[in-house]
Motif scaffolding. Structure first.
Motif, short mmCIF file in Angstrom:
data_model
loop_
_atom_site.label_atom_id
_atom_site.label_comp_id
_atom_site.label_asym_id
_atom_site.label_seq_id
_atom_site.Cartn_x
_atom_site.Cartn_y
_atom_site.Cartn_z
N ARG A 175 0.82 -1.22 0.00
CA ARG A 175 0.00 0.00 0.00
C ARG A 175 0.85 1.27 0.00
NH1 ARG A 175 -5.20 -0.46 0.42
NH2 ARG A 175 -5.50 1.61 1.34
N THR A 176 1.86 1.28 -0.86
CA THR A 176 2.71 2.46 -1.00
C THR A 176 1.96 3.54 -1.76
OG1 THR A 176 4.78 1.23 -0.90
CG2 THR A 176 4.83 3.35 -2.02
N GLY A 177 1.87 4.73 -1.16
CA GLY A 177 1.20 5.85 -1.82
C GLY A 177 2.15 6.91 -2.30
N LEU A 178 3.34 6.96 -1.69
CA LEU A 178 4.29 8.03 -2.00
C LEU A 178 5.69 7.51 -1.73
CD1 LEU A 178 3.89 11.74 -0.90
CD2 LEU A 178 6.04 10.56 -0.51
N LEU A 179 6.63 7.86 -2.62
CA LEU A 179 8.03 7.47 -2.45
C LEU A 179 8.92 8.70 -2.52
CD1 LEU A 179 6.88 5.14 -4.89
CD2 LEU A 179 8.60 3.95 -3.54
N PHE A 203 11.25 16.64 -3.51
CA PHE A 203 11.14 15.64 -4.57
C PHE A 203 10.29 14.49 -4.06
CE2 PHE A 203 12.03 12.22 -7.41
CZ PHE A 203 12.40 12.80 -8.62
N LEU A 204 9.12 14.31 -4.66
CA LEU A 204 8.19 13.25 -4.27
C LEU A 204 7.73 12.50 -5.52
CD1 LEU A 204 5.89 15.34 -1.89
CD2 LEU A 204 7.68 13.74 -1.18
N LEU A 205 7.58 11.20 -5.38
CA LEU A 205 6.95 10.39 -6.42
C LEU A 205 5.63 9.87 -5.84
CD1 LEU A 205 6.95 9.04 -9.20
CD2 LEU A 205 8.18 7.11 -8.18
N ILE A 206 4.52 10.31 -6.41
CA ILE A 206 3.22 10.13 -5.80
C ILE A 206 2.32 9.26 -6.68
CG2 ILE A 206 1.22 11.34 -4.82
CD1 ILE A 206 2.95 13.90 -4.81
N ASN A 207 1.65 8.30 -6.05
CA ASN A 207 0.61 7.55 -6.74
C ASN A 207 -0.56 8.50 -7.00
OD1 ASN A 207 -1.97 5.97 -6.85
ND2 ASN A 207 -0.55 4.24 -6.74
N ARG A 208 -0.90 8.69 -8.27
CA ARG A 208 -1.90 9.71 -8.61
C ARG A 208 -3.28 9.39 -8.04
NH1 ARG A 208 -2.93 12.08 -14.71
NH2 ARG A 208 -3.92 14.06 -14.09
N ASP A 209 -3.65 8.11 -8.01
CA ASP A 209 -4.96 7.74 -7.46
C ASP A 209 -5.04 8.08 -5.97
OD1 ASP A 209 -5.86 6.82 -9.90
OD2 ASP A 209 -5.31 4.72 -9.49
N VAL A 210 -3.97 7.80 -5.23
CA VAL A 210 -3.93 8.12 -3.80
C VAL A 210 -3.98 9.63 -3.61
CG1 VAL A 210 -2.57 7.96 -1.68
CG2 VAL A 210 -2.71 5.99 -3.23
N PHE A 211 -3.19 10.35 -4.41
CA PHE A 211 -3.14 11.81 -4.34
C PHE A 211 -4.52 12.42 -4.58
CE2 PHE A 211 -2.06 16.00 -6.26
CZ PHE A 211 -1.22 16.50 -5.27
N ASN A 212 -5.21 11.93 -5.59
CA ASN A 212 -6.54 12.44 -5.90
C ASN A 212 -7.54 12.08 -4.81
OD1 ASN A 212 -5.67 13.59 -8.30
ND2 ASN A 212 -6.30 11.84 -9.56
N ALA A 213 -7.40 10.88 -4.23
CA ALA A 213 -8.34 10.43 -3.21
C ALA A 213 -8.30 11.31 -1.96
CB ALA A 213 -8.06 8.98 -2.85
N ILE A 214 -7.14 11.90 -1.67
CA ILE A 214 -7.04 12.77 -0.49
C ILE A 214 -7.06 14.25 -0.89
CG2 ILE A 214 -5.80 11.01 0.84
CD1 ILE A 214 -3.24 12.66 0.39
#
Length: 283
Positions: free
Chosen positions: A112-116, A178-189
């Motif tokens: 369940r990684t949302g951001l790296l 510098f962030l690598l973000i899962n777009r679905d998780v980002f949009n969900a919050i």
């Protein structure tokens, strides 16, 4: 296995001295973004990035200066719908060729990684503490009071984290440089909270990603270099005041319940006094 569709959003503010080096480092990446959006927060359109790049580039000029989080949200919305992972970063970042490849390779290292976030080096090549704990009352107050006079105090150590480990690990939050973000998780919050003009928007994002049941994962094998504060170093007083204002907003979100109002009042007073003390000799 092919890499997921990747986009990149960067927020500029009088960043004309950074664009050439920034885009050069992306051009040398082993994985290149399918779309790049620059949100230029400067008053003047002359701060736009150089047009000489092979990358698919969109430039959005926002002379109102939306702030970092609001500008990043705007940039993410501009990306094509097929983009699944989004880099959000500063223009004074320089990627290593394998940075994006190593970050994407770590997306399934923890569930369940949302951001790296990568290991962040400063201009001297030294590791910057970019993966930290959520600064609650005990750690936050201890760090604020003692970090300058007692750098090795236990609260600062708990807040800044351990950088001797080489494998990916789950952390409280990651530096917004510098962030690598899962777009679905980002949009969900609903992306960054736009009440933060600058500072603490990354802390708040990390906290809300954790609350959503996802992880913020630090990947030290991936590296970037961050020269740091190229556009803000000449405005020290304004930056300090903005930092304390954002801290107040964040702590109000961290302790939101009605019965916690005395704690919020004490923290607000402490931040006000600390800001006055730190800016007393600045113009």
């Amino acid at each position: 296995m092919s890499s997921p569709a990747l986009g990149l959003v960067t927020v500029g503010y009088h960043s004309e001295g950074e664009w050439a080096g920034f885009f050069d480092s992306i051009e040398r990446s082993t994985i290149k973004p399918e779309a790049v959006v620059v949100v230029e927060n400067s008053e003047s359109s002359t701060s736009a990035p150089p047009p000489l790049t092979s990358l698919p580039l969109t430039v959005l000029h926002e002379p109102r200066n939306l702030g970092y989080g609001a500008a990043a949200n705007l940039g993410v919305r501009e990306l094509p719908p097929q983009i699944k992972w989004v880099v959000v970063c500063n223009p004074d970042i320089r990627l290593e060729p394998e940075t994006l490849e190593r970050l994407l390779a770590a997306q399934d290292s923890l569930p369940r990684t949302g951001l790296l976030g990568p290991g962040v080096l400063d201009s001297k090549g030294e590791i910057f503490p970019s993966a930290r704990a959520i600064p609650g009352i005990r750690i936050g107050v201890g760090h604020a009071l003692f970090s300058k006079v007692w750098p090795r105090n236990p609260w600062t150590a708990a807040y800044l984290g351990n950088y001797t480990q080489e494998h990916p690990r789950s952390v409280g939050w990651l530096s917004g440089s510098f962030l690598l973000i899962n777009r679905d998780v980002f949009n969900a919050i609903n992306g960054f909270d736009e009440r933060f003009f600058m500072f603490f928007e990354d802390v708040d994002l990390g906290m809300r990603i954790k609350k959503s049941g996802h992880r913020n994962v630090y990947v030290p094998a991936a590296r970037v270099t961050h020269s740091g504060a190229h556009s803000t170093s000449a405005h020290e007083k304004k930056m300090l005041l903005a930092h304390h204002k954002s801290a107040e907003i964040f702590l109000a979100k961290l302790y939101p319940h009605p019965l916690q109002w005395p704690l919020r009042a004490v923290l607000r007073l402490g931040l006000t006094l600390r800001a006055r003390f730190q800016t007393r000799n600045l113009s």
